[in-house]
Design an enzyme around this catalytic site. Structure first.
Site, PDB file in Angstrom:
ATOM      1  N   LEU A 182       0.824  -1.202   0.000  1.00 39.67           N
ATOM      2  CA  LEU A 182       0.000   0.000   0.000  1.00 39.67           C
ATOM      3  C   LEU A 182       0.862   1.257   0.000  1.00 39.67           C
ATOM      4  O   LEU A 182       1.734   1.430   0.840  1.00 39.67           O
ATOM      5  CB  LEU A 182      -0.926   0.019   1.209  1.00 39.67           C
ATOM      6  CG  LEU A 182      -2.038  -1.030   1.212  1.00 39.67           C
ATOM      7  CD1 LEU A 182      -2.772  -1.021   2.541  1.00 39.67           C
ATOM      8  CD2 LEU A 182      -3.011  -0.798   0.054  1.00 39.67           C
ATOM      9  N   GLU A 362      23.522  11.436 -13.151  1.00 41.17           N
ATOM     10  CA  GLU A 362      23.848  12.581 -12.316  1.00 41.17           C
ATOM     11  C   GLU A 362      23.245  12.492 -10.915  1.00 41.17           C
ATOM     12  O   GLU A 362      23.841  12.973  -9.946  1.00 41.17           O
ATOM     13  CB  GLU A 362      23.386  13.874 -13.005  1.00 41.17           C
ATOM     14  CG  GLU A 362      24.158  14.213 -14.274  1.00 41.17           C
ATOM     15  CD  GLU A 362      23.636  13.502 -15.515  1.00 41.17           C
ATOM     16  OE1 GLU A 362      24.255  13.650 -16.593  1.00 41.17           O
ATOM     17  OE2 GLU A 362      22.594  12.801 -15.417  1.00 41.17           O
ATOM     18  N   PHE A 387      23.289  19.573 -16.967  1.00 34.06           N
ATOM     19  CA  PHE A 387      22.824  18.253 -16.546  1.00 34.06           C
ATOM     20  C   PHE A 387      22.721  18.107 -15.034  1.00 34.06           C
ATOM     21  O   PHE A 387      22.164  17.124 -14.544  1.00 34.06           O
ATOM     22  CB  PHE A 387      23.735  17.168 -17.134  1.00 34.06           C
ATOM     23  CG  PHE A 387      23.862  17.254 -18.626  1.00 34.06           C
ATOM     24  CD1 PHE A 387      22.813  17.723 -19.410  1.00 34.06           C
ATOM     25  CD2 PHE A 387      25.039  16.900 -19.258  1.00 34.06           C
ATOM     26  CE1 PHE A 387      22.928  17.834 -20.778  1.00 34.06           C
ATOM     27  CE2 PHE A 387      25.167  17.003 -20.637  1.00 34.06           C
ATOM     28  CZ  PHE A 387      24.105  17.481 -21.409  1.00 34.06           C
ATOM     29  N   ARG A 469      33.501  26.784 -21.147  1.00 32.05           N
ATOM     30  CA  ARG A 469      34.088  25.956 -22.199  1.00 32.05           C
ATOM     31  C   ARG A 469      35.178  26.707 -22.951  1.00 32.05           C
ATOM     32  O   ARG A 469      36.254  26.156 -23.235  1.00 32.05           O
ATOM     33  CB  ARG A 469      32.997  25.524 -23.174  1.00 32.05           C
ATOM     34  CG  ARG A 469      33.517  24.659 -24.314  1.00 32.05           C
ATOM     35  CD  ARG A 469      32.415  24.312 -25.292  1.00 32.05           C
ATOM     36  NE  ARG A 469      32.852  23.344 -26.284  1.00 32.05           N
ATOM     37  CZ  ARG A 469      32.082  22.863 -27.244  1.00 32.05           C
ATOM     38  NH1 ARG A 469      30.824  23.265 -27.338  1.00 32.05           N
ATOM     39  NH2 ARG A 469      32.553  21.999 -28.106  1.00 32.05           N
TER      40      ARG A 469
END
Length: 634
Positions: A182, A362, A387, A469
């Protein structure tokens, strides 16, 4: 002691755990007594016969660890503590009261609790981190026990944990699924189909044992079998009944999260055989060994970079992490299969015994970080900033756990270029700023990054570093320091008319804009707000004073919640921040407003109006305003 006496002892203890769960929730007027009653037999055998734990020394490295993944069964956990002599009856009956550490779901405000649970699907993933520490780092023979509810096995994070535990051969990990059929609103997905649970677990490479969760002999045999296996984790799939032992509750829907009324409590306790005061000390840890992994610490020698050289901050993160690994043997690194982009691979190559690959999982990565820090390691976990949103609930709960973890998000913002919006972390500053007691850092060059990585190691709470980056020019000397909560005034003069506040990639755009404006006779103050949280309130207030309230914030992030919001908060005068009493603010926020596409970094920065051209236009719009005018652009 005869077998019959042993069985009777377990039965009496289990009934006490049920009674105490009912008593505590009735006094509180809320809670989950029936969810606490279904696994009481399982926990009685664990506490009395298998759990090796020194309740007087919760930090003993030889202790077994126990995680109550179904955190709503907190009354059961606290009842176990009482039975072990670790807390008093008065403590137990303070459940859910304001100011009591015995909260509705367990948190480490109690030293006996390693991690906060209650957001379902997190206990087993965190236990993977603890088991990794035990098997590979501590190299001590403790076991990690986890009690899960059947409903939470619908969470994908549970199966990430099944996968990683098998991959790393965690034979020191024992999961117990309380299959009481349940859930909150009715039957669970699989009901009592324990075979389905077992097939799934075996497919992931686990030893799976199906038992009657109310049969003490079967429970005992299952625990013994779990400890005997030496090449894989074990899951015990126990069929139980919610509200076991009380006819008005047993296996009946509609009781989830409901406390009994006093008159019903008396009947239930009588049906369970009455109140008991059994003391059952847990077994002591067998060995008094010390964690095997200590390593040889060397003096910290951070990497340094020449002024003017172009270096990506993600590259500097990898270099600094490797240096930190040599100086601090308790640093452990995790990555989500992008280590050749985050440059965590440098650490992995130098210290493979302290690197754990989490693959594209992740949630599991953040959970392992939380588990590792329980054992006093310093985890750094990295992936693309975009991410980390998958793991946000784990980050949120890490803060509730008072966990000390370090997260690194690379490839942030539209400046990543051609990969497009699915790869662009544009929410990260907002989401990580919103986490309780978090620290958010955003370096602009390599030397700054290296220094901040070193600072991260010593910070408490959830610490986030945003890296870029693209390669960016080194603008700071290698002997410069960067205090947490500070900033750097990159350019200033007595003639400054506007203050521009930036961080990371947009700081370099601001410097370009400053050079061009200087040629036009317009002086601007440039602030590098590398510490987004906590932000340097004093420097911002002084700049606003000096430049007649003319402020511009430029960021490679969505308009909402990022650096611009942090700057505005600095002028709100809330909390410990001093109130601002300078000229009226004329603040312009330059941020990403429209969904970007693919393009070169230069094209995307220009299209989003966060490049040097946009900064120059914003500065000129403020310079043209009459002094004393009051307007804002948000």
């Amino acid at each position: 002691m005869t077998i019959q006496q042993q069985l009777q002892q377990w039965h009496e203890l289990a009934q006490q755990l049920r009674v105490d769960s009912i008593r505590a929730t009735t006094v509180a007027g809320s809670g989950h007594p029936t969810s606490s009653m279904s696994p009481a037999d399982l926990m009685a055998v664990l506490l009395a016969g298998y759990l090796r734990y020194d309740f007087q020394q919760p930090d003993n490295p030889n202790n077994d660890r126990f995680i109550l993944s179904k955190g709503h069964a907190a009354p059961l956990l606290y009842s176990m503590y009482k039975a072990a002599g670790a807390i008093s009856d008065a403590d137990l009956l303070s459940l859910r009261q304001f100011g009591s550490p015995f909260e509705g779901h367990p948190t480490p405000v109690l030293p006996l609790v390693d991690v906060a649970t209650g957001s379902l699907g997190q206990g087993l993933p965190i236990a993977v981190g603890l088991a990794l520490a035990g098997k590979y780092l501590d190299q001590l023979p403790y076991n990690v026990w986890v009690l899960l509810g059947d409903s939470e096995t619908a969470e994908g994070s549970v199966w990430e944990a099944f996968n990683h535990a098998a991959h790393y051969g965690l034979d020191n990990l024992i999961a117990i699924i309380d299959v009481n059929r349940l859930g909150q609103r009715g039957q669970t997905e699989l009901g009592w189909n324990t075979q389905a649970y077992a097939r799934r677990a075996r497919a992931f490479g686990w030893q799976a044992i199906e038992i009657d969760g109310h049969d003490f002999t079967e429970i005992d045999q299952a625990y013994s079998a779990a400890l005997a296996v030496n090449d894989r984790p074990t899951v015990i799939i126990a069929r139980t009944k919610k509200g076991k032992g009380v006819a008005a509750l047993e296996d009946l829907g509609g009781w989830h999260g409901k406390a009994l009324k006093p008159e019903d409590e008396r009947q239930a306790i009588a049906e369970l055989g009455g109140d008991r005061q059994i003391f059952t000390p847990a077994l002591k840890p067998e060995t008094q060994g010390k964690p095997a992994f200590t390593g040889n610490a060397q003096p910290l020698q951070l990497p340094t970079y020449e002024l003017g050289k172009k270096v990506a901050t993600r590259r500097a993160y990898g270099d600094a992490l490797k240096a930190l690994g040599a100086a601090q043997p308790d640093v452990v690194v995790l990555d989500a299969e992008v280590s050749n982009s985050t440059y965590a691979e440098d650490f992995a190559e130098a210290y493979p015994e302290r690197y754990f690959e989490m693959f594209i999982a992740e949630q599991q990565m953040v959970a392992v970080a939380v588990g590792l820090q329980v054992r006093k390691y310093k985890p750094f976990a990295s992936t693309f900033a975009a991410f980390l949103t998958r793991a946000y609930d784990f980050v949120r709960m890490a803060a509730v756990s008072r966990a000390n973890i370090r997260l690194v998000g690379s490839h942030a913002g539209i400046s990543i270029g051609q990969d497009g919006p699915s790869q662009m972390g544009l929410e990260d500053l907002a989401s990580l700023r919103a986490v309780w007691n978090s620290t958010v850092l955003y370096p602009c060059d390599a030397n700054q990054t290296a220094k901040l990585v070193a600072h991260m190691s010593d910070l408490e709470g959830v610490v986030y570093l945003r890296t870029t980056r693209e390669s960016t020019p080194v603008i700071y000397a290698d002997d410069e320091d960067f205090a947490i909560g500070g900033s750097k005034i990159v350019r200033s003069s007595e003639r400054d008319q506007v203050t521009v506040i930036a961080a990371g990639i947009t700081l370099h755009e601001t410097i370009k804009a400053g050079d061009r404006l200087k040629n036009e006779g317009i002086a601007i103050r440039i602030i590098d707000a590398y510490s987004v949280k906590p932000i340097d309130v004093q420097t911002l207030h002084q700049a606003a004073q000096d430049t007649e309230g003319n402020l511009i914030v430029v960021e490679d992030h969505w308009f909402e919640g990022g650096l611009g919001a942090a700057v505005l908060d600095a002028f709100a005068g809330e909390g410990e921040a001093p109130s601002y009493d300078g000229p009226p603010l004329r603040l312009i926020k330059l941020a990403v407003r429209d969904l970007p596409g693919s393009g070169t970094p230069e094209e995307l920065l220009h299209a989003a109006k966060i490049d040097a051209d946009a900064i120059i236009a914003a500065v000129k719009s403020q310079v043209r305003q009459p002094i004393g005018a009051s307007s804002s652009s948000y």
